[in-house]
Design an enzyme around this catalytic site. Structure first.
Site, PDB file in Angstrom:
ATOM      1  N   ASN A  10      16.238 -43.097 -27.220  1.00  0.00           N
ATOM      2  CA  ASN A  10      17.016 -42.046 -26.565  1.00  0.00           C
ATOM      3  C   ASN A  10      16.107 -41.351 -25.541  1.00  0.00           C
ATOM      4  OD1 ASN A  10      17.938 -39.375 -25.994  1.00  0.00           O
ATOM      5  ND2 ASN A  10      19.417 -39.562 -27.646  1.00  0.00           N
ATOM      6  N   ASP A  12      16.976 -38.928 -23.334  1.00  0.00           N
ATOM      7  CA  ASP A  12      17.500 -37.636 -22.862  1.00  0.00           C
ATOM      8  C   ASP A  12      16.391 -36.707 -22.360  1.00  0.00           C
ATOM      9  OD1 ASP A  12      19.991 -38.430 -23.703  1.00  0.00           O
ATOM     10  OD2 ASP A  12      20.072 -37.078 -25.433  1.00  0.00           O
ATOM     11  N   HIS A  13      15.277 -36.682 -23.110  1.00  0.00           N
ATOM     12  CA  HIS A  13      14.283 -35.653 -22.806  1.00  0.00           C
ATOM     13  C   HIS A  13      13.362 -36.011 -21.643  1.00  0.00           C
ATOM     14  CE1 HIS A  13      16.077 -33.230 -25.749  1.00  0.00           C
ATOM     15  NE2 HIS A  13      15.901 -34.128 -26.690  1.00  0.00           N
ATOM     16  N   ARG A  21      12.956 -28.525 -13.518  1.00  0.00           N
ATOM     17  CA  ARG A  21      12.558 -28.157 -12.170  1.00  0.00           C
ATOM     18  C   ARG A  21      13.603 -28.542 -11.122  1.00  0.00           C
ATOM     19  NH1 ARG A  21       7.263 -27.265 -10.527  1.00  0.00           N
ATOM     20  NH2 ARG A  21       6.407 -25.726 -11.936  1.00  0.00           N
ATOM     21  N   HIS A  46      22.680 -39.165 -24.078  1.00  0.00           N
ATOM     22  CA  HIS A  46      23.772 -38.269 -24.460  1.00  0.00           C
ATOM     23  C   HIS A  46      24.182 -37.491 -23.212  1.00  0.00           C
ATOM     24  CE1 HIS A  46      25.187 -34.885 -27.466  1.00  0.00           C
ATOM     25  NE2 HIS A  46      26.123 -35.227 -26.600  1.00  0.00           N
ATOM     26  N   ARG A  48      25.908 -34.680 -22.138  1.00  0.00           N
ATOM     27  CA  ARG A  48      26.480 -33.475 -22.749  1.00  0.00           C
ATOM     28  C   ARG A  48      27.430 -32.789 -21.786  1.00  0.00           C
ATOM     29  NH1 ARG A  48      23.509 -31.732 -27.526  1.00  0.00           N
ATOM     30  NH2 ARG A  48      24.862 -29.929 -27.426  1.00  0.00           N
ATOM     31  N   ARG A  52      22.966 -30.627 -19.554  1.00  0.00           N
ATOM     32  CA  ARG A  52      21.648 -29.971 -19.581  1.00  0.00           C
ATOM     33  C   ARG A  52      20.510 -30.951 -19.323  1.00  0.00           C
ATOM     34  NH1 ARG A  52      21.195 -28.469 -25.969  1.00  0.00           N
ATOM     35  NH2 ARG A  52      23.134 -27.391 -25.502  1.00  0.00           N
ATOM     36  N   HIS A  53      20.722 -32.230 -19.640  1.00  0.00           N
ATOM     37  CA  HIS A  53      19.649 -33.202 -19.329  1.00  0.00           C
ATOM     38  C   HIS A  53      20.209 -34.411 -18.566  1.00  0.00           C
ATOM     39  CE1 HIS A  53      21.088 -34.522 -23.242  1.00  0.00           C
ATOM     40  NE2 HIS A  53      20.319 -33.707 -23.938  1.00  0.00           N
ATOM     41  N   GLU A  73      26.125 -41.613 -25.899  1.00  0.00           N
ATOM     42  CA  GLU A  73      26.584 -40.611 -26.864  1.00  0.00           C
ATOM     43  C   GLU A  73      27.439 -39.599 -26.117  1.00  0.00           C
ATOM     44  OE1 GLU A  73      22.433 -40.657 -29.459  1.00  0.00           O
ATOM     45  OE2 GLU A  73      23.089 -38.838 -28.439  1.00  0.00           O
ATOM     46  N   THR A 103      20.434 -29.166 -30.332  1.00  0.00           N
ATOM     47  CA  THR A 103      20.662 -30.602 -30.390  1.00  0.00           C
ATOM     48  C   THR A 103      21.873 -30.820 -31.286  1.00  0.00           C
ATOM     49  OG1 THR A 103      19.657 -32.738 -30.947  1.00  0.00           O
ATOM     50  CG2 THR A 103      19.027 -30.866 -32.323  1.00  0.00           C
ATOM     51  N   THR A 104      22.300 -32.074 -31.472  1.00  0.00           N
ATOM     52  CA  THR A 104      23.494 -32.330 -32.277  1.00  0.00           C
ATOM     53  C   THR A 104      23.210 -31.966 -33.731  1.00  0.00           C
ATOM     54  OG1 THR A 104      23.761 -34.202 -30.795  1.00  0.00           O
ATOM     55  CG2 THR A 104      25.335 -34.023 -32.596  1.00  0.00           C
ATOM     56  N   GLU A 154      26.845 -44.162 -37.176  1.00  0.00           N
ATOM     57  CA  GLU A 154      25.433 -43.792 -37.145  1.00  0.00           C
ATOM     58  C   GLU A 154      25.263 -42.659 -38.136  1.00  0.00           C
ATOM     59  OE1 GLU A 154      23.459 -43.444 -33.361  1.00  0.00           O
ATOM     60  OE2 GLU A 154      22.111 -41.902 -34.133  1.00  0.00           O
ATOM     61  N   HIS A 193      18.299 -39.363 -35.680  1.00  0.00           N
ATOM     62  CA  HIS A 193      18.123 -37.928 -35.479  1.00  0.00           C
ATOM     63  C   HIS A 193      16.906 -37.414 -36.228  1.00  0.00           C
ATOM     64  CE1 HIS A 193      18.960 -33.890 -34.253  1.00  0.00           C
ATOM     65  NE2 HIS A 193      19.917 -34.374 -33.473  1.00  0.00           N
ATOM     66  N   GLY A 194      15.979 -36.872 -35.460  1.00  0.00           N
ATOM     67  CA  GLY A 194      14.799 -36.246 -36.041  1.00  0.00           C
ATOM     68  C   GLY A 194      13.786 -37.221 -36.615  1.00  0.00           C
ATOM     69  N   GLY A 215      14.626 -40.481 -30.199  1.00  0.00           N
ATOM     70  CA  GLY A 215      14.317 -39.978 -28.873  1.00  0.00           C
ATOM     71  C   GLY A 215      13.186 -38.984 -28.803  1.00  0.00           C
ATOM     72  N   HIS A 216      13.415 -37.786 -29.350  1.00  0.00           N
ATOM     73  CA  HIS A 216      12.509 -36.664 -29.112  1.00  0.00           C
ATOM     74  C   HIS A 216      11.061 -36.976 -29.478  1.00  0.00           C
ATOM     75  CE1 HIS A 216      10.817 -32.590 -29.791  1.00  0.00           C
ATOM     76  NE2 HIS A 216      11.513 -32.325 -28.711  1.00  0.00           N
TER      77      HIS A 216
END
Ligand code: PXP
Length: 247
Positions: A10, A12-13, A21, A46, A48, A52-53, A73, A103-104, A154, A193-194, A215-216
């Protein structure tokens, strides 16, 4: 090192950093290609509602430019559904969304939201996307996901990832039971997730899992070692853990 358990990264980040920026970098496609070079089986993003990303254009570029599978997602939002129906990602994972969340935070309520989800699932499947529901490891949610005609679920590993000791063991047991129930109902079971290098091993031992979406922690590790190396590190951790006895 390779295992049968696939990794979807993932990214996203990577977009979070860009959006911080309003810049044109880091480039989302470059990020996806680095993950693919490392051996990721797919790229997850994702889109959203608050953008936001990830932005619409990111999804369009990824759909056209990656060599592996795109997993989009998304929540139940008409404009995002319209984009998904146009782009036909390989997989769409339906998630709940609240604007104020970081986050979700919880799984989709496949039981309570069935009426709204059913036509979305059908529409996405009609254009050729596989549909996965992001749910908590609860028997009635697994049952509802199967009844709604989704082919994939999932399992939300967020509670597991934040727990320790006996609480983590209890949540792992719930994940194992939900995976078994879903597989018996003919569903393909993913999880995510996580997940981090430190907590991923027990999840890899859940028998018959198809894909982990992470992802993160990978993007965070990438700050120090680069995205290709960070992806490879997660793949190696998964391969090692997959050699342990299944749960
Ligand atoms: N799977 C789903 C459905 C998600 O919503 C997310 C977060 O966007 C992930 C996996 C990845 O979670 P993390 O970034 O914590 O690895």
């Amino acid at each position: 090192m390779k295992s049968n358990l696939r990794l979807g990264v993932n990214i996203d980040h990577v977009a979070t950093l860009r959006q911080a920026r309003g810049a044109s970098y880091p480039d989302i496609m470059q990020a996806a290609l680095a993950c693919e070079r490392a051996g990721a089986a797919g790229i997850t993003v994702h889109l959203r509602e608050d953008r936001r990303h990830i932005q619409d254009d990111d999804v369009i570029r990824l759909r056209a430019g990656i060599a592996t599978r795109l997993n989009l997602e998304m929540a139940n939002a008409p404009d995002i559904l319209a984009l998904a129906l146009k782009l036909r990602p390989h997989e769409v994972c339906l998630v709940p969304e609240r604007r104020e969340e970081l986050t979700t935070e919880g799984g989709l309520d496949a039981v309570g939201q069935g009426k709204a989800l059913a036509p979305m699932i059908r529409a996405l499947q009609d254009v050729g996307s596989e549909v996965s529901l992001f749910i908590d490891p609860e028997p009635h949610q697994v049952e509802a996901a199967a009844a709604l005609g989704a082919t994939h679920i999932e399992l939300h590993t967020g509670v597991y990832s934040r727990a320790a000791g006996t609480a983590a063991e209890a949540e792992l047991a719930r994940l194992v039971a939900a995976a078994r129930q879903a597989q018996a109902a003919g569903l393909v079971v993913n999880a995510g997730h996580g997940l981090t290098l430190d907590n991923v091993a027990p999840i890899c031992r859940i028998a018959g899992l198809h894909t982990l979406n992470i992802g993160h922690s990978i993007v965070s590790h990438a700050i120090f070692v680069g995205l290709e190396t960070a992806t490879r590190a997660m793949l190696d951790a998964i391969a090692v853990a997959c050699k342990l006895p299944p749960l």
